[in-house]
Design an enzyme around this catalytic site. Structure first.
Site, PDB file in Angstrom:
ATOM      1  N   CYS A  46       0.831  -1.210   0.000  1.00  0.00           N
ATOM      2  CA  CYS A  46       0.000   0.000   0.000  1.00  0.00           C
ATOM      3  C   CYS A  46       0.863   1.256   0.000  1.00  0.00           C
ATOM      4  CB  CYS A  46      -0.949  -0.012   1.195  1.00  0.00           C
ATOM      5  SG  CYS A  46      -2.101  -1.407   1.135  1.00  0.00           S
ATOM      6  N   THR A  47       2.000   1.192   0.657  1.00  0.00           N
ATOM      7  CA  THR A  47       2.926   2.327   0.650  1.00  0.00           C
ATOM      8  C   THR A  47       3.502   2.505  -0.752  1.00  0.00           C
ATOM      9  OG1 THR A  47       3.439   2.019   2.984  1.00  0.00           O
ATOM     10  CG2 THR A  47       5.039   3.269   1.668  1.00  0.00           C
TER      11      THR A  47
END
Length: 153
Positions: A46-47
């Site tokens: 997600c980062t």
């Protein structure tokens, strides 16, 4: 029922990382929206995905689009995530996963919240859907390609 290309995107209102309510209808008639659902703040995939959207944010703005990320994390978690990675766009808190369900975002392996991006034109119509749990940067690339097509068309 999952949202499909050609459907009018369902409206919703959720709190942002600042706690302010944001509705999809706020953008209708003004700009396209790249709405990306992701599993969880500050996790490796997600980062990577969020930073890829960050790194192309000016290109999205030039293309007349707003980027909005949605996960089940709290507004406080979103604020920390946005600050840590200098994310310039809106993150919305869907703590009960109602909007995720409204859009029909599938779970991966029946467990992980899915990673799906919707490109919604200024009229509120879904123009493209990209569903990939592991092609993080593909969400950005596919969205930009679709926005260029909308602009030409």
């Amino acid at each position: 029922m999952a949202v499909k290309v050609g459907d009018v995107a369902p409206d919703f209102t959720l709190p942002s990382q600042t706690g302010e309510p944001v509705s999809l209808k706020d953008f209708k008639g003004k700009k396209s929206v790249v709405l990306y659902f992701y599993p969880k703040d500050d996790t490796p995939g997600c980062t990577t995905e969020s930073c890829a959207f960050r790194d192309s944010y000016e290109v999205f703005k030039t293309a007349g689009a707003e980027v909005i990320g949605i996960s089940g994390d709290s507004s406080t978690s979103h604020q920390q995530f946005a600050t840590k990675y200098q994310l310039p766009f809106i993150l919305l808190s869907d703590t009960g996963n109602q909007v995720r369900k409204l859009y029909g975002v599938p779970a991966t392996l029946g467990l992980l919240p899915g990673r799906v991006t919707y490109v919604i034109d200024a009229n509120g119509v879904v123009q493209h859907i990209f569903n990939s749990q592991f092609n993080f940067k593909g969400h950005v690339e596919e969205s930009l390609k679709t926005l260029q097509t909308i602009q030409i068309g």
